[in-house]
Design an enzyme around this catalytic site. Structure first.
Site, PDB file in Angstrom:
ATOM      1  N   TRP A  57       0.832  -1.214   0.000  1.00 53.83           N
ATOM      2  CA  TRP A  57       0.000   0.000   0.000  1.00 53.83           C
ATOM      3  C   TRP A  57       0.862   1.258   0.000  1.00 53.83           C
ATOM      4  O   TRP A  57       0.515   2.263  -0.612  1.00 53.83           O
ATOM      5  CB  TRP A  57      -0.915  -0.014   1.223  1.00 53.83           C
ATOM      6  CG  TRP A  57      -1.795   1.198   1.360  1.00 53.83           C
ATOM      7  CD1 TRP A  57      -3.032   1.387   0.827  1.00 53.83           C
ATOM      8  CD2 TRP A  57      -1.516   2.387   2.107  1.00 53.83           C
ATOM      9  NE1 TRP A  57      -3.533   2.618   1.190  1.00 53.83           N
ATOM     10  CE2 TRP A  57      -2.626   3.254   1.968  1.00 53.83           C
ATOM     11  CE3 TRP A  57      -0.424   2.816   2.880  1.00 53.83           C
ATOM     12  CZ2 TRP A  57      -2.680   4.505   2.584  1.00 53.83           C
ATOM     13  CZ3 TRP A  57      -0.476   4.061   3.490  1.00 53.83           C
ATOM     14  CH2 TRP A  57      -1.594   4.882   3.340  1.00 53.83           C
ATOM     15  N   HIS A  58       2.010   1.188   0.676  1.00 53.80           N
ATOM     16  CA  HIS A  58       2.847   2.376   0.801  1.00 53.80           C
ATOM     17  C   HIS A  58       3.572   2.742  -0.487  1.00 53.80           C
ATOM     18  O   HIS A  58       3.926   3.920  -0.673  1.00 53.80           O
ATOM     19  CB  HIS A  58       3.870   2.181   1.922  1.00 53.80           C
ATOM     20  CG  HIS A  58       3.311   2.442   3.282  1.00 53.80           C
ATOM     21  ND1 HIS A  58       2.648   1.481   4.005  1.00 53.80           N
ATOM     22  CD2 HIS A  58       3.279   3.573   4.040  1.00 53.80           C
ATOM     23  CE1 HIS A  58       2.253   1.995   5.168  1.00 53.80           C
ATOM     24  NE2 HIS A  58       2.615   3.258   5.203  1.00 53.80           N
ATOM     25  N   GLY A  59       3.812   1.811  -1.361  1.00 55.45           N
ATOM     26  CA  GLY A  59       4.521   2.187  -2.573  1.00 55.45           C
ATOM     27  C   GLY A  59       4.773   1.024  -3.510  1.00 55.45           C
ATOM     28  O   GLY A  59       4.797  -0.136  -3.097  1.00 55.45           O
TER      29      GLY A  59
END
Length: 472
Positions: free
Chosen positions: A325-327
Site C-alpha cells: 500500500w505504501h509504494g
C-alpha cells in the site's frame, strides 16, 4: 496546497469564516465545504480530481443498488464490482509500471526477452487514502453496518473533506456521517485544543522533521559511501523525521477539522514507547492499522484460526499488503515482509502486549528494544531501492575506525532532537503534559504560541517542503 504554506492559511481562514456564517444552514454549509475541498484538491492536482469523482460516483450507485438487493449473491457481486473498480484504478496509477517492470525482469531472468516501456503514469496525490475510504464505505454497507447514503454530495464530502483528503487520517462513514447532521459548535475548550494541535503539527513538520530530513537524505542518498557514523545518524534521523512529518500532518488535519466542527480520529499515540511490535501498530498510523485489521485481517480469519499457521499467515499477508500500500517498489514490499515476520515471531514467543497499562520499569527496556527494531526496519522503507537497503544494513555491522570521530554541531543537534523526542514520548506516557499546557492561563499560552510562530519563521527560510506521505 500544503498545510505549511501561506496559501493554505489564507484558504483556511476564508473557509473558516464562511463555514461559521453558514452554521445555521447545515446542508448549505456541508455543500460549501465540499466545494472548498474540491478546490483544495484541484489547486495542486487539476484533472486528477476526476478519479476521486469517478470512484465516489461508482460506489454511490453500487451501494444504492445494493440496498434494494435481497439476494446475497447479487450483493456480493456488487461488492466485487466496487473492489475491482477502486483497486483497478489504484493498481493502474500506482502499480502498473512496477508490475510490468517486475514481470519483464523475471522473464529476462528466465531467458525470455521482454522490452518493457515505462509509460510514466503520474501518481494522483492521496489516491491510496481516498480509495481505502471509499472501500470502507462500500464494505460497511454490504455488511449492513451502516445505512446507504442517498445523497451523492454527502458521500463525496466524506471522501474529499480537505483536512484528511491527502494523507489521512482515514475516515470511516459511521464516524463521519453523524457529525454532518449535528449542529456545529466551537467552544473555548475545542478552540484551545485545535490551536494546540495545529501549533504542535507545524513545529513537528517545519522545525523538527525538515531539519532531520537533511541528515536522513544525506545518509540514504549515499548508502554505499557514507561513513558508518553518518549512516547511523541518518537512520535515527529518519525514524523521527517520518514520525514528526506524518504525525505533524495528522495534528494539523485534526486541528483544522476541529475548528470547522468535525472530529477526526487520533492517528498517533506515542508509538515509540510501544513495548511490542503488536502495540506499535496499535499506536502508529492508527486509522490505517485498524483499517487493515477490520477489512483484511479479521475477514481472513484473524486470531480465530484452527492452527497457529493460519494466524501467522493472516499476520504476514496483512503486513505484506501494508507494505505494498505504501509504494510500488520492492523495498516497500521488504518493509511489509519484515514487519510480518517480526509479528509472527512475537506471536509465536508470546512477547506481544495488551493495551493494559504497564509500569515504567517494565516498559522502558522493552520500548528501547522495540524502538530499535522498528528503526532498523525503517531502512528498507526509506532506502532508494532494495540494493541500497541491503548495503546500508550490511555496513552498519562492519568495523569502522571513523565511527567515533568528533561530531559536528549539526550531528549533535540531531542526537539531541532524537533522544529528547524519545524521552518526551516516554515521559508523556505517564504524565499528561498536553493537559497541563492547555490548563495554563491564556497569557502564558499566548506567549508559547508566539514563540512557536517565531521558531517556525526562523526555521523555514527555504521553500515549503511536501509531507512525506503525499507520495503514498
Amino acid at each position: 496546497m500544503l498545510f505549511n504554506t501561506l496559501e493554505y492559511l489564507v484558504f483556511f481562514i476564508v473557509v473558516l469564516i464562511v463555514a461559521w456564517l453558514l452554521a445555521g444552514h447545515r446542508p448549505v454549509r456541508n455543500l460549501f465545504l465540499l466545494v472548498a475541498s474540491f478546490y483544495f484538491y484541484v489547486s495542486n492536482n487539476h484533472w486528477q480530481i476526476l478519479l476521486l469523482l469517478l470512484t465516489t460516483t461508482i460506489d454511490y450507485f453500487l451501494c444504492l443498488k445494493m440496498e434494494h438487493e435481497r439476494s446475497h449473491k447479487r450483493r456480493k457481486t456488487l461488492l466485487v464490482i466496487s473492489l475491482v473498480s477502486n483497486l483497478g484504478v489504484l493498481f493502474y496509477f500506482k502499480y502498473y509500471n512496477f508490475a510490468g517492470a517486475s514481470a519483464a525482469a523475471f522473464l529476462s531472468f528466465l531467458g525470455v526477452r521482454m522490452d518493457w516501456v515505462d509509460v510514466n503514469i503520474l501518481l494522483p496525490v492521496g489516491i491510496s487514502f481516498f480509495t481505502f475510504e471509499a472501500l470502507s464505505y462500500t464494505i460497511d454497507v454490504y455488511r449492513g453496518d451502516i445505512k446507504v447514503e442517498r445523497r451523492w454530495s454527502r458521500l463525496a464530502f466524506l471522501v474529499s473533506f480537505f483536512p484528511h483528503l491527502i494523507a489521512g487520517p482515514i475516515v470511516r462513514a459511521r464516524q463521519f456521517f453523524p457529525q454532518m447532521d449535528e449542529k456545529p459548535r466551537l467552544d473555548l475548550k475545542t478552540l484551545d485544543e485545535a490551536l494546540y494541535l495545529i501549533g504542535a503539527g507545524l513545529v513537528k513538520k517545519l522545525v523538527l522533521a525538515d531539519m532531520l530530513a537533511i541528515y536522513a537524505d544525506a545518509a540514504f542518498n549515499a548508502a554505499g559511501t557514507a561513513s558508518q557514523k553518518d549512516l547511523l545518524l541518518g537512520i535515527y534521523a529518519f525514524s523521527f523525521q517520518i514520525f514528526f512529518d506524518f504525525s505533524g500532518y495528522s495534528d494539523i488535519a485534526r486541528g483544522s477539522a476541529k475548528l470547522l466542527g468535525f472530529e477526526l480520529v487520533v492517528n498517533f499515540l506515542r508509538p515509540y514507547t510501544a513495548a511490542s511490535l503488536t502495540e506499535f501498530w496499535r499506536r502508529w498510523h492508527i486509522s490505517f492499522s485498524t483499517w487493515l485489521r477490520d477489512y483484511l485481517y479479521i475477514p481472513l480469519g484473524g486470531n480465530k484460526m484452527a492452527t497457529r499457521f493460519g494466524v501467522y499467515r493472516n499476520l504476514f499477508l496483512t503486513m505484506l499488503l501494508g507494505g505494498i500500500w505504501h509504494g510500488a517498489a520492492w523495498h516497500f514490499v521488504a518493509w511489509g515482509v519484515l514487519h510480518g515476520l517480526a509479528l509472527m515471531v512475537e506471536r509465536a514467543t508470546g512477547l506481544g502486549t495488551s493495551d493494559a497499562p504497564m509500569a515504567f520499569w517494565r516498559r522502558l527496556p522493552r520500548a528501547i528494544l522495540v524502538f530499535h527494531v522498528v528503526t532498523l526496519i525503517w531502512v528498507p522503507f526509506r532506502a532508494n531501492n532494495i540494493g541500497d537497503a541491503v548495503t546500508m544494513l550490511r555496513r552498519l555491522f562492519l568495523p569502522d575506525p571513523s565511527c567515533c570521530d568528533t561530531l559536528t554541531n549539526g550531528m549533535a543537534a540531531v542526537i539531541a532532537v532524537t533522544l529528547g523526542a524519545w524521552l518526551w514520548q516516554m515521559l508523556t506516557e505517564y504524565v499528561d503534559l498536553r493537559g497541563r499546557f492547555l490548563a495554563l492561563p491564556v497569557p502564558m499560552k499566548a506567549m508559547a504560541y508566539a514563540g512557536v510562530t517565531v521558531a517556525v519563521f526562523v526555521m523555514t527560510s527555504e521553500a515549503p517542503k511536501s509531507f512525506l506521505y503525499f507520495q503514498f
